[in-house]
Design an enzyme around this catalytic site. Structure first.
Site, short mmCIF file in Angstrom:
data_model
loop_
_atom_site.label_atom_id
_atom_site.label_comp_id
_atom_site.label_asym_id
_atom_site.label_seq_id
_atom_site.Cartn_x
_atom_site.Cartn_y
_atom_site.Cartn_z
N HIS A 62 -15.15 -6.96 0.15
CA HIS A 62 -14.00 -6.36 -0.54
C HIS A 62 -14.34 -5.80 -1.91
CE1 HIS A 62 -11.37 -7.75 2.56
NE2 HIS A 62 -11.63 -9.03 2.34
N TYR B 163 -12.01 -19.52 7.19
CA TYR B 163 -11.33 -20.52 6.37
C TYR B 163 -10.86 -21.75 7.13
CZ TYR B 163 -11.85 -16.43 3.59
OH TYR B 163 -12.42 -15.35 2.97
N ASP C 295 -13.09 -15.42 9.94
CA ASP C 295 -11.64 -15.57 9.88
C ASP C 295 -10.99 -14.80 11.04
OD1 ASP C 295 -12.42 -13.16 8.78
OD2 ASP C 295 -11.65 -13.59 6.78
N ASP D 216 -3.66 -21.35 -7.66
CA ASP D 216 -3.45 -19.99 -7.15
C ASP D 216 -3.42 -20.07 -5.63
OD1 ASP D 216 -3.44 -17.41 -6.30
OD2 ASP D 216 -5.16 -16.75 -7.51
N1 Q9C Z 1 -2.69 -16.06 2.03
C1 Q9C Z 1 -12.55 -12.53 2.79
O1 Q9C Z 1 -12.27 -12.94 3.89
N2 Q9C Z 1 -5.67 -12.72 0.55
N3 Q9C Z 1 -11.63 -12.29 1.88
C2 Q9C Z 1 -5.37 -14.11 0.53
C3 Q9C Z 1 -3.78 -15.86 1.13
C4 Q9C Z 1 -7.01 -12.37 0.24
C5 Q9C Z 1 -10.24 -12.53 2.16
C6 Q9C Z 1 -3.93 -14.42 0.77
C7 Q9C Z 1 -7.94 -12.57 1.40
C8 Q9C Z 1 -9.35 -12.23 1.04
C9 Q9C Z 1 -13.97 -12.28 2.44
ZN ZN Z 2 -11.94 -12.01 5.68
#
Ligand code: Q9C
Ligand code: ZN
Length: 628
Positions: A135, A305, A265, A20
């Site tokens: 979230h 990340y 992030d 994924d």
């Molecule tokens: N390009 C938190 O930072 N979208 N959640 C991902 C990947 C979801 C982030 C798309 C990002 C969720 C806690």
């Molecule tokens: Zn985030």
């Protein structure tokens, strides 16, 4: 008073089990690398190790529905195919047989942190957790989040410790819609979030994330959304939002507890955020929040990340929590046009709710957004994604030195600069010179001196710091400031309740206000100081000031974010009563809170806005509106 570190390796024991692309970035290494960095730098050893626990059903039900909890409870027994199918109910999240266990530990870690802070076992702390939380909603997982760790922690603190007002600062680069929904009609929880938005093009692509979503019913004004409509935001952009939006409102709100959705992030190098703020900005953001709520601050990890920038940012956050002075701020050229637009929109949307924003310039009804130049996309090239490794500067072993008469007891946590002369007057001057020397050689962090003539003492300090940039902050009604050098080697900001001279030059700034001093400290003094980037902060106090003890302590606290913590406080003899409270703030104790009653009056805010506007050409960090 200590900093708790809540962590357990168990939370690294789940991962994505299928393909994924949306979820590959959320890995166990995020936690191991962050924790290892804290251990390697010696920061973990300075914290109070605090065990996690499993949250109870009742804890989780503070925010989530019974149906949702029961559904998640079944996941440990599901087959891979069941898990995949269950995951499809939600957006950008994955499940694993061990994630329910970890999610309970993540909530429990946040609650253990709240317990440690609220019982006074520690002053503040950080919980390193997976899965993140901001979230997740009442009945839904989302964005790697299962239970809403921070929202549950806020409700728990209110229920168990009768905490009245909670401030939640969400500096993760995504909008914590779960937190927003949990408190949107609740005026006892102020939720602040900045987030990559790009005019609703960026995940989670919600209309609810825009600046004009301010909360509902009684909670109107208690949700503050700052949308970033360009990528590439830098330190100046983040700092400007703190100075001109979050901090003034936070002081007016006067929280009893501060919770941080500490996602990293929003730092440079992150593949999700694509922002350019460097890890050391988090030392400053943390420092700026550390004297709210009597110092009660709980940071709970959310996103982040890029393993390098994540672990550096975690270290810098914990370093500030421990009381180390933040590193000298880098590259504060002022906010970009896109950030200014966001700031202007937010301030204007909130002007009817907060007296500190009453006179925010109203946004002109045009679609300037498309016409304005932003340094966004253009500046995020691969080459820009290298940043220096944060310097490991060790703070001086000695924190606070005092030059005070011998009949006065040396305040707790300070050491006295010994007398070198018999003559009392000469002795004070030579001791002061010795103190300045030791500050310059970084042998001590900060100092305080009780003097008979502040103006002469200032001149004396300037005489001993010919090569240094000195920020002089003068509090009180004095006409007799020394002839200040106007060569840019000193920047003077003078707070008084009587009208003072007009600004003589870029480097002398008189501030005449009756109330609203915290607002002036946040939205005028801080931007000026950060942009000036002094080598030494000289804070002086003469009698006849209108600044009360808690405002003074807050000022002492905030200014320690500058100049590597090198603050020298000069107090005129008549103000002897301030020696103790000043020494306490200098040696790192939390400042007392000014209280919600010290909200500024209309006249003062108007005067402050006028002054800021006049100074913006010279000091870009003072800007709060775009070029429209
Ligand atoms: N390009 C938190 O930072 N979208 N959640 C991902 C990947 C979801 C982030 C798309 C990002 C969720 C806690
Ligand atoms: Zn985030």
């Amino acid at each position: 008073m200590g900093t708790a570190l809540v962590f357990d390796e168990e939370m690294t024991r789940y991962k994505l089990l299928w393909f994924d692309p949306a979820c590959v970035i959320e890995t166990p290494e995020r936690l191991t690398v962050s924790h290892e960095a804290l251990v390697r730098t010696g920061l973990a050893a300075r914290c109070v190790p605090t065990p996690v626990r499993e949250a109870s059903d009742d804890d989780i039900l503070l925010v989530h529905s019974k149906e949702y909890l029961e559904a998640v409870k079944k996941t440990p027994y599901m087959t891979l195919d069941d898990l995949k199918e269950f995951t499809l109910n939600y957006g950008d999240v994955y499940f694993h047989p061990n994630i329910y266990h970890c999610a309970k530990l993540a909530v429990g870690a946040a609650l253990q942190l709240v317990d440690a802070v609220m019982t006074g076992k520690v002053r503040n702390g950080m919980a390193l957790v997976r899965p993140p939380g901001h979230h997740s909603m009442r009945s839904a997982a989302s964005g790697f989040c299962v239970f809403n760790n921070v929202a549950i922690a806020a409700k728990y603190a209110q229920q168990k410790y009768a905490v009245q007002r909670v401030l939640i600062v969400d500096w993760d680069i995504h909008h914590g819609q779960g937190v927003q929904y949990a408190f949107e009609d609740d005026p006892s929880v102020l939720y602040f979030s900045w987030h990559r938005y790009e005019h609703q093009e960026f995940w989670p692509k919600l209309r609810d994330s825009d600046y004009d979503c301010v909360g509902k019913d009684k909670g109107a004004g208690f949700t503050i959304n700052v949308p970033w409509n360009k990528i590439g935001m830098q330190n100046s952009d983040y700092l400007a939002v703190f100075c001109h939006v979050l901090l003034p409102v936070a002081y007016e709100f006067c929280p009893d507890l501060v919770l941080v959705c500490a996602g990293f992030d929003s730092a440079i190098g992150d593949p999700e955020g694509e922002m350019c703020a460097t890890p050391d900005i988090f030392a400053h953001l943390t420092h700026l929040l550390m004297n709210l709520a009597g110092g009660k601050l709980c940071a709970v990890l959310e996103g982040g990340y890029n393993l390098t920038s994540l672990s550096q940012s975690v270290c810098l956050t914990v370093q500030s929590l421990l009381g180390d002075p933040p590193p000298r701020p880098t590259d504060l050229q002022g906010p970009c046009q896109s950030a200014l637009e966001s700031i202007q929109c937010v301030r204007s949307a909130h002007r009817k709710y907060w007296s500190c924003l009453q006179h925010a310039v109203q946004r002109p009804p045009s679609d300037v957004s498309t016409k304005l130049e932003a340094h966004g996309e253009a500046r995020v090239s691969k080459a820009d994604l290298v940043w220096p490794q944060p310097a490991r500067h060790l703070p001086p072993a000695l924190c606070t030195a005092a030059v005070i008469p011998e009949d006065l007891l040396c305040p707790l946590g300070c050491f006295r600069i010994p007398r070198e002369q018999r003559d009392v007057a000469v002795s004070t001057w030579s001791s002061l010179a010795a103190l300045v020397g030791r500050l310059q050689r970084n042998e001590i962090r900060n100092g305080l001196a009780l003097v008979s003539d502040v103006s002469m003492a200032m001149a004396h300090v300037f005489g001993h710091t010919p090569k240094q940039r000195v920020l002089a902050v003068c509090v009180g009604d004095t006409e007799a400031l020394p002839g200040l050098p106007e060569d840019g080697k000193t920047l003077t900001v003078h707070f008084s309740k009587e009208a003072l001279d007009k600004p003589r030059c870029k480097y002398y700034i008189p501030v005449c206000l009756k109330k609203g001093l915290m607002q002036a400290a946040c939205s005028l003094l801080l931007p000026l100081s950060y942009q000036y980037d002094p080598d030494l902060v000289l804070l002086t106090r003469v009698p006849g000031s209108h600044m009360d003890q808690s405002e003074w302590q807050q000022l002492v606290g905030l200014l320690q974010g500058l100049a590597g913590g090198h603050v020298l406080v000069l107090i005129q003899e008549g103000e002897k009563a301030l020696v103790g409270p000043t020494a306490s703030s200098l040696s790192g104790s939390p400042a007392s809170s000014p209280g919600p009653l010290s909200a500024p009056g209309a006249e003062d805010i108007e005067a402050l806005e006028r002054l800021k506007y006049r100074l913006t050409t010279d000091w870009k960090l003072l800007q709060t509106s775009g070029e429209c």
